[in-house]
Enzyme design. Structure first.
Site, PDB file in Angstrom:
ATOM      1  N   ASP A 114      45.273  42.648  45.470  1.00  0.00           N
ATOM      2  CA  ASP A 114      46.403  43.550  45.838  1.00  0.00           C
ATOM      3  C   ASP A 114      46.857  43.057  47.357  1.00  0.00           C
ATOM      4  OD1 ASP A 114      45.662  45.161  43.708  1.00  0.00           O
ATOM      5  OD2 ASP A 114      44.269  46.245  44.657  1.00  0.00           O
ATOM      6  N   LYS A 128      50.437  39.419  45.549  1.00  0.00           N
ATOM      7  CA  LYS A 128      50.771  38.169  44.592  1.00  0.00           C
ATOM      8  C   LYS A 128      51.911  38.196  43.882  1.00  0.00           C
ATOM      9  CE  LYS A 128      46.626  38.730  42.947  1.00  0.00           C
ATOM     10  NZ  LYS A 128      46.160  39.747  43.614  1.00  0.00           N
ATOM     11  N   GLY A 174      47.047  44.589  38.592  1.00  0.00           N
ATOM     12  CA  GLY A 174      48.281  45.103  38.675  1.00  0.00           C
ATOM     13  C   GLY A 174      49.172  44.448  39.950  1.00  0.00           C
ATOM     14  N   HIS A 175      50.101  43.878  39.320  1.00  0.00           N
ATOM     15  CA  HIS A 175      50.945  43.142  40.383  1.00  0.00           C
ATOM     16  C   HIS A 175      52.366  43.840  40.202  1.00  0.00           C
ATOM     17  CE1 HIS A 175      48.599  39.274  39.430  1.00  0.00           C
ATOM     18  NE2 HIS A 175      47.880  40.270  39.835  1.00  0.00           N
ATOM     19  N   GLN A 235      43.331  39.202  40.822  1.00  0.00           N
ATOM     20  CA  GLN A 235      42.174  39.679  41.732  1.00  0.00           C
ATOM     21  C   GLN A 235      42.566  38.635  42.958  1.00  0.00           C
ATOM     22  OE1 GLN A 235      41.199  39.069  37.882  1.00  0.00           O
ATOM     23  NE2 GLN A 235      42.010  41.126  37.993  1.00  0.00           N
TER      24      GLN A 235
HETATM   25  P1  GDP Z   1      48.895  41.968  43.710  1.00  0.00           P
HETATM   26  O1  GDP Z   1      48.019  42.713  42.954  1.00  0.00           O
HETATM   27  O2  GDP Z   1      48.387  41.170  44.771  1.00  0.00           O
HETATM   28  O3  GDP Z   1      50.355  41.717  43.315  1.00  0.00           O
HETATM   29  O4  GDP Z   1      49.351  43.250  44.809  1.00  0.00           O
HETATM   30  P2  GDP Z   1      49.785  44.813  44.442  1.00  0.00           P
HETATM   31  O5  GDP Z   1      51.232  44.928  43.808  1.00  0.00           O
HETATM   32  O6  GDP Z   1      48.563  45.585  43.786  1.00  0.00           O
HETATM   33  O7  GDP Z   1      49.965  45.488  45.848  1.00  0.00           O
HETATM   34  C1  GDP Z   1      50.828  45.197  46.745  1.00  0.00           C
HETATM   35  C2  GDP Z   1      51.714  46.265  46.996  1.00  0.00           C
HETATM   36  O8  GDP Z   1      52.247  46.157  48.380  1.00  0.00           O
HETATM   37  C3  GDP Z   1      52.691  46.504  45.974  1.00  0.00           C
HETATM   38  O9  GDP Z   1      53.107  47.662  46.034  1.00  0.00           O
HETATM   39  C4  GDP Z   1      53.913  45.627  46.686  1.00  0.00           C
HETATM   40  O10 GDP Z   1      55.182  46.562  46.145  1.00  0.00           O
HETATM   41  C5  GDP Z   1      53.873  46.055  47.936  1.00  0.00           C
HETATM   42  N1  GDP Z   1      54.135  45.168  49.113  1.00  0.00           N
HETATM   43  C6  GDP Z   1      54.161  43.751  49.011  1.00  0.00           C
HETATM   44  N2  GDP Z   1      54.548  43.045  50.195  1.00  0.00           N
HETATM   45  C7  GDP Z   1      54.880  44.169  51.127  1.00  0.00           C
HETATM   46  C8  GDP Z   1      55.033  44.176  52.341  1.00  0.00           C
HETATM   47  O11 GDP Z   1      55.318  43.192  53.416  1.00  0.00           O
HETATM   48  N3  GDP Z   1      55.285  45.319  53.088  1.00  0.00           N
HETATM   49  C9  GDP Z   1      54.883  46.584  52.416  1.00  0.00           C
HETATM   50  N4  GDP Z   1      55.251  47.700  53.028  1.00  0.00           N
HETATM   51  N5  GDP Z   1      54.525  46.578  50.840  1.00  0.00           N
HETATM   52  C10 GDP Z   1      54.526  45.506  50.292  1.00  0.00           C
HETATM   53  P1  IMO Z   2      45.068  42.401  41.498  1.00  0.00           P
HETATM   54  O1  IMO Z   2      45.435  41.298  40.379  1.00  0.00           O
HETATM   55  C1  IMO Z   2      41.804  44.764  43.227  1.00  0.00           C
HETATM   56  C2  IMO Z   2      38.127  45.131  41.093  1.00  0.00           C
HETATM   57  C3  IMO Z   2      37.731  46.200  40.475  1.00  0.00           C
HETATM   58  C4  IMO Z   2      36.218  46.496  40.670  1.00  0.00           C
HETATM   59  C5  IMO Z   2      35.875  45.050  40.348  1.00  0.00           C
HETATM   60  C6  IMO Z   2      35.526  44.492  38.898  1.00  0.00           C
HETATM   61  O2  IMO Z   2      45.999  43.509  41.031  1.00  0.00           O
HETATM   62  O3  IMO Z   2      44.923  42.062  42.593  1.00  0.00           O
HETATM   63  P2  IMO Z   2      36.872  44.598  36.612  1.00  0.00           P
HETATM   64  O4  IMO Z   2      37.517  45.689  35.801  1.00  0.00           O
HETATM   65  O5  IMO Z   2      37.502  43.385  36.916  1.00  0.00           O
HETATM   66  O6  IMO Z   2      35.347  44.493  35.816  1.00  0.00           O
HETATM   67  O7  IMO Z   2      36.261  45.252  38.032  1.00  0.00           O
HETATM   68  O8  IMO Z   2      37.083  44.174  40.468  1.00  0.00           O
HETATM   69  N1  IMO Z   2      39.411  44.594  40.826  1.00  0.00           N
HETATM   70  C7  IMO Z   2      40.784  44.527  41.361  1.00  0.00           C
HETATM   71  N2  IMO Z   2      40.930  45.107  42.635  1.00  0.00           N
HETATM   72  N3  IMO Z   2      42.923  44.254  42.430  1.00  0.00           N
HETATM   73  C8  IMO Z   2      42.869  43.684  41.455  1.00  0.00           C
HETATM   74  O9  IMO Z   2      43.738  42.964  40.782  1.00  0.00           O
HETATM   75  C9  IMO Z   2      41.341  43.894  40.570  1.00  0.00           C
HETATM   76  N4  IMO Z   2      40.982  43.632  39.418  1.00  0.00           N
HETATM   77  C10 IMO Z   2      39.589  44.172  39.264  1.00  0.00           C
HETATM   78  O10 IMO Z   2      38.095  47.507  41.126  1.00  0.00           O
HETATM   79  O11 IMO Z   2      35.992  46.534  42.145  1.00  0.00           O
HETATM   80 MG    MG Z   3      47.282  44.517  42.511  1.00  0.00          MG
END
Ligand code: GDP
Ligand code: IMO
Ligand code: MG
Length: 441
Positions: free
Chosen positions: A13, A16, A40-41, A223
């Site tokens: 998270d 990416k 979840g991206h 991840q």
């Molecule tokens: P990922 O799994 O690495 O793709 O990250 P996620 O999408 O799960 O979580 C990142 C969250 O932060 C998302 O809701 C993005 O829209 C948000 N986000 C990304 N860059 C920024 C930033 O610079 N500032 C803020 N406030 N939110 C951001």
């Molecule tokens: P993105 O791509 C954050 C965590 C789960 C748990 C561990 C193992 O959005 O960054 P699993 O279901 O993979 O066997 O769970 O990994 N986890 C994540 N945490 N971002 C993710 O993906 C994750 N995918 C799995 O919460 O701790």
């Molecule tokens: Mg994510």
């Protein structure tokens, strides 16, 4: 033949999705190389929010071929649902390509993941309960079903007839769950295979042909490094290799074909699920980060655990990924905190310790902090490093010093445009087209 890896440097998270989207105008293929629908991206595009779980973020751009490589585990049902949801929003999903060698998440994998977590409750790993671990275990055990198997109705039935009795015995005897019916499991899987057939191919060949043809391939990790099966905080990890090296095995490229590795991190730390987290904050500052950063899981909706920036695992993450640069996200979230802390080392049982540490040692690690001044200004409108408050500049430089590689891109908001390019000739050159087009629009 440029190939770029986008990899998370923390516990996932890191943003990416935003990073991949930012570079998308400069690339031709976006390949997910590991993980499954546990990811979840989030991409914010033209005011619309897209939350992608399995499909690579590149799907949102018509010029990109989105690919699920052989290192991914595919739940065919959620994949088809995600495709339908995108189609309903006007996104063409016909270009999606899925590796014939990717493993399939079957209903018994999900049942096992859910039952194991439910039984362990607070002692569990806190998985996403998507069947990820059991599917990768079957792959290693060589009892997995691969995506290509879904296309051969008879062969699939033969394989399932061999595998299912053992899985049913486990579900029934170990967990007291109802057994799965062979006919139903087979019919569902074969039906998914029929629908996915136009998308299934040898993606390694596809990626190699693209590179040979001079196309730019972006390999998108899910991840993050600290959730990597081998380099993370085992056993509190996911079941695949999230590190950049995983892009080779899971994406079908050789190490010498990768010329850029962009490590993605946020300006503080978060973690979802169980496991040690030395800089975790269970106080007002932690609440600030959750609220200002909207730190709730994209896949499970769980509140993310939040804490200070931690240089100890970061140094190791930069090394193991051979990160060439960093995109530092969510700097804006820190606005309003009177002072900021950066963890520069750990003390465990009275001794200075470096990464790696066992989960038990990490649980006992006492962070050693450096304290820096905070800032109050909103950063959302800042587009140049020189327009950042001096305290924010100092904070970014401190992280850069500790990481040992340049921070080429800085993010101050979820939207594409909320980005500061620090190296117009490096990663910035890949991002610059997107930013110019957006600001012109
Ligand atoms: P990922 O799994 O690495 O793709 O990250 P996620 O999408 O799960 O979580 C990142 C969250 O932060 C998302 O809701 C993005 O829209 C948000 N986000 C990304 N860059 C920024 C930033 O610079 N500032 C803020 N406030 N939110 C951001
Ligand atoms: P993105 O791509 C954050 C965590 C789960 C748990 C561990 C193992 O959005 O960054 P699993 O279901 O993979 O066997 O769970 O990994 N986890 C994540 N945490 N971002 C993710 O993906 C994750 N995918 C799995 O919460 O701790
Ligand atoms: Mg994510």
């Amino acid at each position: 033949m440029p190939a770029t890896v986008v990899v998370g440097l923390q516990w996932g998270d890191e943003g990416k999705g935003k990073t991949t989207d930012l570079l998308s105008d400069s690339v031709d293929l976006v390949v997910r190389y590991q993980g499954g629908d546990n990811a979840g991206h989030t991409v914010v595009l033209g005011g619309e929010v897209f939350k992608l779980h399995l499909i690579p973020s590149g799907i949102l751009h018509p010029h990109i071929t989105p690919v699920l490589g052989c290192g991914v585990v595919v739940n065919p049902k959620t994949l088809l649902d995600e495709m339908s949801a995108l189609q309903e929003r006007g996104i063409d999903t016909s270009r999606l390509r899925v590796s014939h060698a990717a493993h399939v998440i079957m209903p018994y994998h999900i049942a096992q993941d859910q039952a194991t977590e439910a039984r362990l409750d607070a002692e569990g790993l806190g998985t996403t309960r998507r069947g990820i671990g059991p599917a990768y275990a079957d792959r290693a055990w060589r009892t997995g079903i691969r995506v290509g198997d879904l296309l051969d109705r008879q062969g699939l039935r033969h394989k399932l007839a061999r595998i299912l009795p053992g899985r049913n015995a486990m579900l029934h005897e170990a967990f007291g769950l109802p057994v799965l019916d062979l006919d139903a499991v087979h019919a569902d899987a074969a039906a998914c295979g029929e629908r996915l057939a136009p998308h299934i191919t040898d993606t390694t060949g596809l990626v190699q042909d693209a590179l040979a043809g001079g196309q730019h391939v972006l390999l998108e990790g899910a991840q993050g490094t600290l959730l990597d099966l081998d380099h993370g905080t085992y056993p509190f990890v996911t079941s695949s290799n999230a590190v950049a090296g995983g892009a080779c095995t899971g994406g079908g490229v050789g190490p010498r074909q990768i010329d850029r590795v962009i490590g993605v991190m946020k300006a503080y730390s978060t973690r979802v699920g169980s496991g040690p987290f030395p800089t975790e904050l269970d106080d007002q500052t932690g609440r600030h980060l959750v609220e200002r950063g909207s730190e709730f899981g994209t896949t499970t909706g769980r509140r993310r655990r939040c804490g200070w920036f931690d240089a100890v695992p970061l140094r190791s993450a930069v090394a193991v990924n051979s990160a060439s640069s960093i995109m530092l996200n969510k700097l804006d979230v820190l606005s309003g905190l009177p002072e900021l802390r950066l963890c520069t080392g750990y003390r465990v049982d009275g001794r200075d310790r470096h990464w790696p540490l066992s989960a038990d040692e990490l649980q006992r690690a006492e962070p050693v902090y450096r304290t820096m001044a905070g800032w109050t200004e909103d950063l959302g409108a800042v587009r140049r490093m020189s327009d950042l408050p001096p305290a924010a500049v100092d904070y970014v430089r401190a992280i850069e010093d500790m990481a040992g590689v340049p921070i080429s891109l800085l993010s101050v908001g979820a939207e594409r445009t909320r980005t500061i390019v620090r190296d117009p000739l490096g990663d910035g050159a890949l991002a610059v087209r997107a930013l110019t087009e957006q600001s012109a629009a």
